[in-house]
Design a protein around this motif. Structure first.
Motif, PDB file in Angstrom:
ATOM      1  N   GLY A 165       5.715   0.072  -3.205  1.00 56.17           N
ATOM      2  CA  GLY A 165       5.169  -1.085  -3.903  1.00 56.17           C
ATOM      3  C   GLY A 165       4.919  -2.267  -2.979  1.00 56.17           C
ATOM      4  N   GLN A 166       5.645  -2.314  -1.859  1.00 61.64           N
ATOM      5  CA  GLN A 166       5.554  -3.510  -1.020  1.00 61.64           C
ATOM      6  C   GLN A 166       5.004  -3.239   0.370  1.00 61.64           C
ATOM      7  OE1 GLN A 166       9.524  -5.128  -1.155  1.00 61.64           O
ATOM      8  NE2 GLN A 166       9.183  -6.001  -3.194  1.00 61.64           N
ATOM      9  N   GLY A 167       5.229  -2.038   0.872  1.00 56.11           N
ATOM     10  CA  GLY A 167       4.844  -1.729   2.243  1.00 56.11           C
ATOM     11  C   GLY A 167       3.355  -1.504   2.391  1.00 56.11           C
ATOM     12  N   SER A 168       2.943  -1.341   3.637  1.00 56.54           N
ATOM     13  CA  SER A 168       1.540  -1.051   3.861  1.00 56.54           C
ATOM     14  C   SER A 168       1.384  -0.226   5.127  1.00 56.54           C
ATOM     15  CB  SER A 168       0.737  -2.343   3.969  1.00 56.54           C
ATOM     16  OG  SER A 168       1.237  -3.109   5.050  1.00 56.54           O
ATOM     17  N   LEU A 169       0.299   0.455   5.224  1.00 62.02           N
ATOM     18  CA  LEU A 169      -0.026   1.246   6.412  1.00 62.02           C
ATOM     19  C   LEU A 169      -1.314   0.683   6.993  1.00 62.02           C
ATOM     20  CD1 LEU A 169       0.506   5.054   5.655  1.00 62.02           C
ATOM     21  CD2 LEU A 169       1.667   3.637   7.355  1.00 62.02           C
ATOM     22  N   ALA A 170      -1.249   0.256   8.225  1.00 63.28           N
ATOM     23  CA  ALA A 170      -2.432  -0.300   8.890  1.00 63.28           C
ATOM     24  C   ALA A 170      -3.085  -1.380   8.040  1.00 63.28           C
ATOM     25  CB  ALA A 170      -3.441   0.799   9.209  1.00 63.28           C
ATOM     26  N   GLY A 171      -2.258  -2.169   7.406  1.00 62.47           N
ATOM     27  CA  GLY A 171      -2.790  -3.291   6.635  1.00 62.47           C
ATOM     28  C   GLY A 171      -3.198  -2.951   5.222  1.00 62.47           C
ATOM     29  N   VAL A 172      -3.252  -1.639   4.906  1.00 60.72           N
ATOM     30  CA  VAL A 172      -3.638  -1.253   3.549  1.00 60.72           C
ATOM     31  C   VAL A 172      -2.370  -0.986   2.741  1.00 60.72           C
ATOM     32  CG1 VAL A 172      -4.991   0.367   2.179  1.00 60.72           C
ATOM     33  CG2 VAL A 172      -5.678  -0.184   4.517  1.00 60.72           C
ATOM     34  N   PRO A 173      -2.283  -1.554   1.536  1.00 60.26           N
ATOM     35  CA  PRO A 173      -1.067  -1.371   0.743  1.00 60.26           C
ATOM     36  C   PRO A 173      -0.778   0.104   0.468  1.00 60.26           C
ATOM     37  CG  PRO A 173      -2.504  -3.006  -0.273  1.00 60.26           C
ATOM     38  CD  PRO A 173      -3.249  -2.418   0.870  1.00 60.26           C
ATOM     39  N   ALA A 174       0.502   0.469   0.553  1.00 53.54           N
ATOM     40  CA  ALA A 174       0.897   1.870   0.435  1.00 53.54           C
ATOM     41  C   ALA A 174       0.537   2.421  -0.940  1.00 53.54           C
ATOM     42  CB  ALA A 174       2.391   2.008   0.684  1.00 53.54           C
ATOM     43  N   ILE A 237       5.838   2.507  -7.867  1.00 55.49           N
ATOM     44  CA  ILE A 237       5.066   1.378  -7.332  1.00 55.49           C
ATOM     45  C   ILE A 237       5.389   0.115  -8.103  1.00 55.49           C
ATOM     46  CG2 ILE A 237       2.750   0.471  -6.897  1.00 55.49           C
ATOM     47  CD1 ILE A 237       1.783   3.293  -6.642  1.00 55.49           C
ATOM     48  N   ALA A 238       5.487   0.259  -9.438  1.00 52.45           N
ATOM     49  CA  ALA A 238       5.769  -0.914 -10.260  1.00 52.45           C
ATOM     50  C   ALA A 238       7.122  -1.519  -9.890  1.00 52.45           C
ATOM     51  CB  ALA A 238       5.746  -0.533 -11.736  1.00 52.45           C
ATOM     52  N   ILE A 239       8.112  -0.663  -9.669  1.00 50.93           N
ATOM     53  CA  ILE A 239       9.436  -1.158  -9.276  1.00 50.93           C
ATOM     54  C   ILE A 239       9.339  -1.872  -7.933  1.00 50.93           C
ATOM     55  CG2 ILE A 239      11.725  -0.426  -8.496  1.00 50.93           C
ATOM     56  CD1 ILE A 239      11.668   1.718 -10.646  1.00 50.93           C
ATOM     57  N   GLY A 240       8.591  -1.257  -7.014  1.00 46.69           N
ATOM     58  CA  GLY A 240       8.437  -1.852  -5.695  1.00 46.69           C
ATOM     59  C   GLY A 240       7.803  -3.234  -5.761  1.00 46.69           C
ATOM     60  N   ARG A 241       6.776  -3.369  -6.593  1.00 45.35           N
ATOM     61  CA  ARG A 241       6.088  -4.656  -6.687  1.00 45.35           C
ATOM     62  C   ARG A 241       6.995  -5.762  -7.191  1.00 45.35           C
ATOM     63  NH1 ARG A 241       0.738  -5.558  -6.937  1.00 45.35           N
ATOM     64  NH2 ARG A 241       0.979  -6.911  -8.745  1.00 45.35           N
TER      65      ARG A 241
END
Lengths: 843, 324
Positions: A165-174, A237-241
């Protein structure tokens, strides 16, 4: 419609454009929305804002992908929001208990699958309407989320859990990446696996899917389980956000997911939808919502816009039947002018009706007078039912006129409809009582209240007239078939109709009921009304009618007084036709016995049937409609159960309803109603041809698209399917080509036993002879073919032997070269023994 | 024999009510104390009236998901007019017009454009939610209208007025559904639209009327709700009330496939829902778990519905009815 462009690459490009139309429109919609919002607020168009919209859309997108699967298989799941809330809470609790993020994610997905399983049980297992069933599950899951969490949110701090929910890969949200990846997985699943491809068949036409050996219950269950798992994934994802699991999460999610799927091209009537479209749909909905919020429109407006969006999408897609509304003819389409001579009740002149270019009625003219009983005779498919429908105003004739003549009005108390039709298919409302259904449409009332006592007494009088001893407060659905038939007669008695049409009224009656019906028919004629009596039974016609009108191939071939024509002459009139049809018949070496049927009996029409078919021969089953021909084929194909007797395929005994066994023995069944049972109309020719093959020809459930295309191309060439366009929806082909597709679907798996039920009905002459030559070719290749056709010349011309069925019994077998008259006499034969047995079976 | 079977189907909801009643008596005597029973009855009034409206739409084989939020909208319209100084009757009239317009919109989409009932009402539900929030500019309204208050909490000869109102509404619904053309044709349309059309009945008109009549019941439900709780917020009514009403119908033996169900069954169903919720509260079940219990109740009622249909030997209607 695929535009026809000369040259392969051009056509291919056009086809791809056509296939991607919805997706392209959505991309444009998203672009326009982004442009508008950016114009209004330049800050909207920033990378971080757009990425954030993508991340926001990903939850809806993942759930909507699961929803797409459900919708494609003609279901709906409104419990996904509740499932998301419940799985989130369960995951958080598991995390608290074990401290393992992996376990928590597995718990979320697993519990999602379990809730999906509950839906599958209710919808696929018990047959509850998907909408109501998932509404119940929604209440349950939302309740479970509140209950498990004690109505408080549970904070989550495990970095593994939060990364999606929070991380990203190469600037794109996971989360967005996951949504795109899942979209790819769904694309592959629906395209390259036999299970995935089955979704479309089940949604497009569940009956045809079952006839093509697809497990409809299994596929439907799978869609709900996958939808539940999608909700379980989205929850992570919802939990992560939010950094916590919320008991009220997923509120309105079901709505957003359905909107995304429908906007993305999924059809609520099933069989259509694409994961890519759904992903774009989710992004479009997300962009508009985020944009409106960005412009500081209140949440209220956002609600209204999304509500309007789904309605507009459903209406614009035009896959609902509301256009049929325009085409429905009102019963008032028949002209009711009151002129002409005094005794003439109905004047039909030059009546013509055609369906897709085939003339079903061709220049039919006759008159009916009050006080007479007229028999309408003709073979199956001669146009009798169409004629009745034209008279009663169900169909609008293409030419000619139907006119009700003038009769003294005072002869009839009420000015009701001029015609009452006693249908072969019942027109009674099952849940109303006898009294209610007899008055429906003309209910007696005073001061706006129903006069139930007068309804009852009217019904009682009518019932005693037709000899039914039933309480008038009993619902119609509890009556036997024969009783309902008599009730239909009673309904006609109550009406003031001057012309009463009876379509095979005795087919479900016992002898006693039949005698009662005769009395009623005579009484009606005595009252100065006219009865048009359709029957296949000569003895009945002799008993009742004074005159017979004979139809053949849609033309009127006779209008004779009964005393001037004997049975043989009438039969000759019905079947005798010009010798324009030449049937290709080839000699083939006979092989071992492939089908052996002994003493077959079902709970329905079949009473006692025995025969056998060897490889390399075509056996025709002759008999009247309702003699049980189709039922015999369905029993052999394993689609219907049988009560007693024995069926052996290649020497091995087949137990009742063993569809799988039959197909493993190489049985192919080409059904009578190809639109209902043979084809998935919305699916293209290529996929229809692969309906049966894809499960046998697949390895580990994976379908090779190259082989699929090659097979389709080969079959289209072999059967000369026109137009030779594998991408054309099968439902848009002409009747003959549709039939070729249904046959091709089975040829793809090299069947050794082929059951053909009316393979050429509604097929034009050219396609007919092509189908005949296909039958001949299959025979010489060693297939055992069992053919049912109402068209006797065809049956006699194509078959090596003919087995005659009458009243559910095999009454005789005739070699090739026998005459039509001989077969018809046998088929019409109603020995006292068989007819009494028949009524027993029906009661 | 057949008569007996038909009769038993009608009695089933009432016997279920009696069973739940006996069950409550065994678990905790406090539930059946006269004062508590009166609370259960008065609490059931809005559910009952809304359920009667939902019943009519379910009879046609459709569903009205917008009923819950229509109650919200109606309440807010009435409350906002009353608090800005309007008289009672203009306020009620405005509320009625709003709710009936929604009914007409639903009916039009379902009959004229052939949009499936649940999609139609799902979409209108979303729109109505938006409108309610838009109208409720002040968030919370406190109504101080003596006539409404009397309707909600007054008593005549010791009997609460709201219960008298409920009895009148039940009688009206009974006469409408069981003793008029409209009722009979609604049953017929839900049971078999093709056969009904063959009897020269315009099924579109029947459907339209069903949605409009249902809207009138929805309006009444809104009035009774704000009569009892004079504090009106955009959270009043809504999803949970709708779910209660649908649960009441399903428990009351209304077939989700259309064409079957009785007014008395719906009354019994509403009382079961109200009794069940109250009993859970009296026993001391955590409020957060009540929704879970209700959900389980709805699902068991659905399973029972299928079970009863199979016992009766009735064939479940075909799949094509899914979305109607």
């Amino acid at each position: 419609m695929t535009p026809i462009v000369s040259g392969q690459p051009g056509r291919l490009r056009a086809a791809i454009l056509e296939e991607m139309r919805d997706e392209l429109l959505l991309v444009m919609l998203i672009a326009v929305a982004v442009a508008c919002f950016s114009f209004a607020r330049p800050t909207f168009f920033s990378v971080s804002n757009l990425l954030s919209i993508g991340q926001q859309s990903s939850i809806v997108a993942i759930v909507a992908l699961g929803m797409t699967g459900v919708i494609v298989a003609r279901g709906i799941d409104i419990s996904v929001g509740g499932t998301m809330a419940a799985t989130g809470i369960i995951a958080a609790i598991v995390l608290q208990a074990t401290g393992s993020g992996v376990l928590a994610i597995l718990a979320a997905i697993g519990s999602g699958a379990a809730f999906g399983g509950l839906n599958a049980l209710l919808v696929a297992g018990l047959g509850i309407s998907p909408f109501i069933a998932t509404l119940g599950t929604m209440a349950l899951t939302k309740g479970a989320a509140l209950s498990l969490s004690g109505a408080a949110s549970i904070p989550v701090s495990d970095p593994f859990m939060l990364w999606l929910g929070q991380g990203s890969l190469a600037g794109v949200p996971a989360g967005f990446l996951l949504a795109v990846a899942l979209c790819g997985v769904w694309l592959c699943f629906l395209r390259y696996t036999s299970h995935g491809r089955s979704f479309f068949a089940v949604g497009g036409n569940p009956v045809a899917a079952r006839a093509s050996l697809i497990s409809v219950v299994g596929i439907r269950s799978l869609t709900y389980v996958l939808a539940g798992m999608s909700a379980g994934t989205a929850t992570v994802i919802a939990i992560g956000r939010l950094g916590s699991a919320q008991p009220l999460a997923g509120n309105g999610l079901e709505f957003a997911a359905i909107t995304a799927a429908v906007v993305g091209g999924a059809s609520l009537s099933g069989g259509k939808g694409s994961p890519f479209g759904t992903l774009l749909g989710a992004i479009a909905v997300g962009t508009i919502t985020a944009g409106l919020a960005f412009l500081q429109f209140s949440q209220q407006i956002v609600y209204m816009v999304s509500g309007g969006l789904i309605l507009v999408a459903v209406l614009l897609r035009g896959d609902l039947s509301w256009s049929a509304l325009v085409r429905t003819a009102s019963p008032g389409a028949v002209s009711l002018t009151s002129r002409g001579d005094e005794t003439c009740l109905l004047d039909v002149a030059g009546l013509t009706k055609q369906f897709s270019g085939i003339k079903v009625l061709n220049d039919v003219s006759f008159r009916l007078r009050g006080g007479e009983v007229v028999a309408l005779l003709g073979e199956n498919g001669a146009g009798k039912s169409t004629l009745v429908k034209c008279i009663s105003g169900v169909y609008v004739p293409d030419g000619g006129r139907v006119q009700f003549g003038a009769l003294p009005k005072e002869a009839f108390a009420e000015d009701g409809a001029d015609i009452a039709v006693i249908h072969q298919h019942f027109s009674l409302v099952p849940d109303l009582t006898i009294a209610e259904s007899l008055s429906l449409g003309n209910e007696p009332q005073s001061f706006g209240l129903l006069k139930r006592s007068s309804m009852r007494s009217k019904a009682k009088a009518a019932l005693s007239e037709v000899g039914l001893t039933r309480d008038v407060d009993v619902p119609v659905r509890l009556l036997t078939v024969g009783e309902r038939q008599m009730l239909e007669v009673a309904k006609a008695l109550l009406s003031s109709a001057r012309l009463i049409v009876m379509d095979e009224p005795t087919s479900a009656l016992s002898n006693r009921e039949r005698d009662r019906l005769y009395t009623i028919v005579r009484k009606l004629a005595g009252e100065g009304r006219c009865v048009l009596y359709i029957s296949h039974k000569m003895e009945e016609v002799r008993e009742l009618a004074g005159r017979a009108i004979v139809l053949r191939d849609g033309r009127m071939v006779g209008d004779v007084p009964m005393q001037e024509a004997d049975d043989r002459a009438l039969v000759h009139m019905m079947v005798g036709r010009s010798l324009e049809n030449v049937f290709p018949w080839v000699e083939a070496p006979l092989g071992p016995v492939a089908i052996e049927v002994k003493g077959l009996r079902t709970s329905g029409l079949v009473a006692d049937v025995s025969f056998s078919v060897r490889r390399g021969e075509v056996v025709g089953l002759a008999g009247l409609m309702g003699s049980g021909r189709t039922d015999i084929l369905r029993c052999i194909a394993g689609l219907d159960p049988y009560a007693s007797g024995e069926i052996r395929l290649h020497g091995d005994r087949m137990s009742t309803g063993a569809q799988g066994f039959a197909s493993s023995k190489g049985v192919a069944f080409v059904p009578e109603d190809r639109r209902l049972e043979g084809l998935v109309g919305g699916m293209n020719v290529r996929d229809n041809l692969a309906l049966v093959w894809m499960r046998r020809g697949s390895k580990f459930g994976l379908v090779s698209l190259a082989t699929l295309r090659r097979n389709a191309a080969a079959l289209i060439r072999q059967l000369d399917i026109r137009p030779p366009d594998p991408g054309k929806p099968a439902g848009t082909l002409s009747g003959g080509n549709q039939q070729k597709v249904v046959i091709g679907k089975w040829l793809a798996v090299n069947p050794s036993i082929i059951l053909l039920d009316e393979p050429t009905s509604g097929v034009d002459v050219g396609a007919k002879s092509e189908i005949h030559s296909v039958i001949g070719k299959l025979k010489s290749e060693g297939a055992a073919i069992l053919l049912v056709s109402s068209e006797l010349p065809e049956l006699l011309g194509v078959s090596d032997r003919v087995v005659v069925v009458s009243g559910g019994r095999s009454v005789g077998e005739m070699p090739r070269g026998t005459s039509e008259e001989a077969v018809m006499e046998l088929a019409f034969s109603t020995t006292p023994k068989s007819s009494s047995n028949r009524s027993e079976v029906c009661r | 024999m057949n008569r007996l079977r038909a009769l038993s189907a009608n009695i089933a909801p009432i016997s279920l009510l009696v069973l739940v009643f006996i069950g409550c008596a065994l678990i905790d005597g406090r539930i059946l104390a006269p004062a508590n029973l009166m609370i259960i009855l008065t609490q059931s009034v809005p559910i009952l009236i809304l359920a009667l409206g939902a019943f009519i739409v379910l009879l046609t084989g459709g569903i009205d998901l917008s009923a819950g939020v229509s109650v919200t909208l109606g309440s807010i319209v009435i409350a906002s007019m009353l608090t800005t100084g309007a008289n009672l009757f203009p306020a009620l009239a405005a509320g009625l017009v709003c709710v009936v317009v929604i009914g007409i919109a639903n009916g039009t989409l379902v009959t004229l454009f052939r949009v499936p009932a649940f999609i139609t009402t799902l979409a209108t539900m979303s729109c109505i939610q938006g409108i309610s929030l838009l109208l409720a500019t002040r968030g919370v309204y406190v109504i101080n209208e003596p006539a409404l208050k009397w309707l909600g909490t007054g008593r005549v000869e010791g009997i609460p007025v709201s219960i008298l109102v409920a009895i009148i509404v039940i009688c009206a619904a009974y006469v409408l559904m069981h003793h008029t053309r409209v009722g009979l044709r609604t049953y017929a349309t839900g049971s078999d639209p093709t056969a009904t059309a063959l009897a020269n009945i315009s099924t579109s008109r029947v459907l339209m009327l069903a949605y409009v009549i249902a809207a009138c019941f929805t309006f009444l439900a809104a009035v009774m709700l704000i009569a009892r709780t004079p504090i009106v917020t955009p959270n009043l009514g809504g999803q949970s009330l709708l779910l209660d009403a649908i649960a009441a119908c399903v428990l009351g033996g209304v077939s989700i496939f259309g064409g079957r169900g009785t007014v008395l069954g719906v009354v019994a169903g509403s009382l079961i829902v109200s009794l069940f919720a109250n009993a859970l509260r009296v026993i001391g079940v955590d409020p957060s778990s009540i929704d879970l219990m209700k959900g389980a109740l709805v699902i068991s009622a659905l399973v029972c519905d299928v079970g009863i249909a199979r016992l009766r030997g009735g064939v479940l209607k075909e799949e094509s009815h899914d979305y109607r």
